[in-house]
Motif scaffolding. Structure first.
Motif, PDB file in Angstrom:
ATOM      1  N   LYS A   1      17.507  -9.829  30.287  1.00 26.05           N
ATOM      2  CA  LYS A   1      17.102  -8.716  31.142  1.00 26.05           C
ATOM      3  C   LYS A   1      18.231  -7.701  31.301  1.00 26.05           C
ATOM      4  N   ILE A   2      17.934  -6.441  31.014  1.00 27.11           N
ATOM      5  CA  ILE A   2      18.861  -5.345  31.295  1.00 27.11           C
ATOM      6  C   ILE A   2      18.089  -4.273  32.061  1.00 27.11           C
ATOM      7  N   HIS A   3      18.811  -3.317  32.611  1.00 28.19           N
ATOM      8  CA  HIS A   3      18.177  -2.288  33.433  1.00 28.19           C
ATOM      9  C   HIS A   3      17.186  -1.475  32.605  1.00 28.19           C
ATOM     10  N   GLU A   4      16.108  -1.068  33.240  1.00 27.64           N
ATOM     11  CA  GLU A   4      15.064  -0.307  32.554  1.00 27.64           C
ATOM     12  C   GLU A   4      15.601   0.997  31.971  1.00 27.64           C
ATOM     13  N   ASP A   5      16.620   1.575  32.600  1.00 28.17           N
ATOM     14  CA  ASP A   5      17.215   2.802  32.051  1.00 28.17           C
ATOM     15  C   ASP A   5      17.813   2.540  30.675  1.00 28.17           C
ATOM     16  N   GLY A   6      18.404   1.355  30.507  1.00 27.07           N
ATOM     17  CA  GLY A   6      18.960   0.994  29.208  1.00 27.07           C
ATOM     18  C   GLY A   6      17.884   0.873  28.149  1.00 27.07           C
TER      19      GLY A   6
ATOM     20  N   ARG B   1      14.975   3.252  23.436  1.00 30.74           N
ATOM     21  CA  ARG B   1      13.688   3.646  22.855  1.00 30.74           C
ATOM     22  C   ARG B   1      13.658   5.105  22.411  1.00 30.74           C
ATOM     23  N   GLU B   2      14.697   5.852  22.744  1.00 32.60           N
ATOM     24  CA  GLU B   2      14.764   7.236  22.277  1.00 32.60           C
ATOM     25  C   GLU B   2      15.060   7.317  20.782  1.00 32.60           C
TER      26      GLU B   2
ATOM     27  N   VAL C   1      11.885  -0.867  20.266  1.00 31.48           N
ATOM     28  CA  VAL C   1      12.524  -1.897  21.085  1.00 31.48           C
ATOM     29  C   VAL C   1      11.494  -2.900  21.583  1.00 31.48           C
ATOM     30  N   ASP C   2      11.788  -4.168  21.367  1.00 33.04           N
ATOM     31  CA  ASP C   2      10.980  -5.250  21.917  1.00 33.04           C
ATOM     32  C   ASP C   2      11.838  -6.035  22.901  1.00 33.04           C
TER      33      ASP C   2
END
Length: 253
Positions: free
Chosen positions: A9-14, A19-20, A24-25
């Motif tokens: 788990k990492i921060h959603e911002d990461g 994904r830019e 990413v899965d």
């Protein structure tokens, strides 16, 4: 398109930033066999500390070009196996610097002012004013083992508390020592003269159990050991014996 597997788990911002430019899965909590089955399909994987990137995982990752650790240490990654495959290793050395440095100061303050005991006693209806006198950090000597990003951040904060600083590192930064009014010494001198000893080293073969029976016996009577780096840097069995025997004043882990 580049494919990235995020294993912890990492921060959603990461995730959003990744994904830019990549597909990413996110698949957390995988068992080793599940990771082995998934990794062949990805160009890069992102882990924290829970996922172990073993030589077997690296061998299975036929397309792997990068392994990223969202944190400082790489002890959960078989770095030799990765480098043998020319896989790029990435970490985030400054991510936790302030958080850990503030934690160290909090641990010292908690120990010096007996805050945990005071909190518990108050909740139990006790008022142990005399027993909870405590001590000041000002004028005490802090020994910092490892003056990388976190060790330096601790030193700057401790200097603001008017603590004396003894420093130890295999690579000395004399500019930092001058900045905080500290001085580099050999490990034995640091251990024998510090009221608090704080560890900020990576877990490597040469640092595993670097604080053992000999080092604990060298510590100043009543000194406090603080370890916010990897647990295996300290021989915990010997630490327990030192605490039971009253050789050192306490430990903050």
């Amino acid at each position: 398109m580049v494919r990235i597997l995020v294993c912890d788990k990492i921060h959603e911002d990461g995730i959003r930033i990744l994904r830019e430019f990549a597909e990413v899965d996110v698949s957390t909590g995988m068992k080793p066999e599940e990771l082995l089955a998934k990794v062949p399909d990805y160009d890069a994987i992102v882990v924290r500390s829970a996922t172990k990137v073993t030589a077997e995982v690296i061998s299975a990752g036929k397309s792997l070009k990068a392994i990223a650790r969202a944190g400082v240490g790489l002890d959960n990654v078989d770095t030799k196996a990765a480098l043998a495959r020319n896989i790029k290793l990435i970490n985030s050395p400054e991510a936790s610097t302030v958080a850990v440095a503030e934690l160290v100061m909090g641990l010292m303050l908690s120990f010096a002012r007996k805050i945990p005991r005071a909190d518990l006693g108050t909740k139990q209806g006790k008022w142990e004013k005399k027993e909870l006198m405590g001590t000041e950090l000002r004028g005490k000597t802090l020994g910092i083992i490892g003056t990388g990003n976190i060790g330096k951040a601790v030193g700057r904060r401790a200097a603001a508390f008017e603590m004396r600083l003894l420093l130890y590192d295999v690579v000395r930064d004399e500019g930092f020592a001058r900045e905080v009014g500290g001085r580099y010494v050999e490990l034995d001198e640091l251990l024998g003269n510090s009221d608090y000893v704080t560890l900020h080293v990576p877990l490597l073969p040469e640092t595993r159990h670097m604080i053992g029976k000999r080092e604990l016996e060298m510590m100043k009577q009543g000194a406090v050991l603080i370890n916010t780096s990897r647990g295996a840097v300290v021989d915990e069995k010997e630490l327990i014996e030192a605490l039971k025997g009253g050789r050192i004043g306490g430990a903050c882990l």
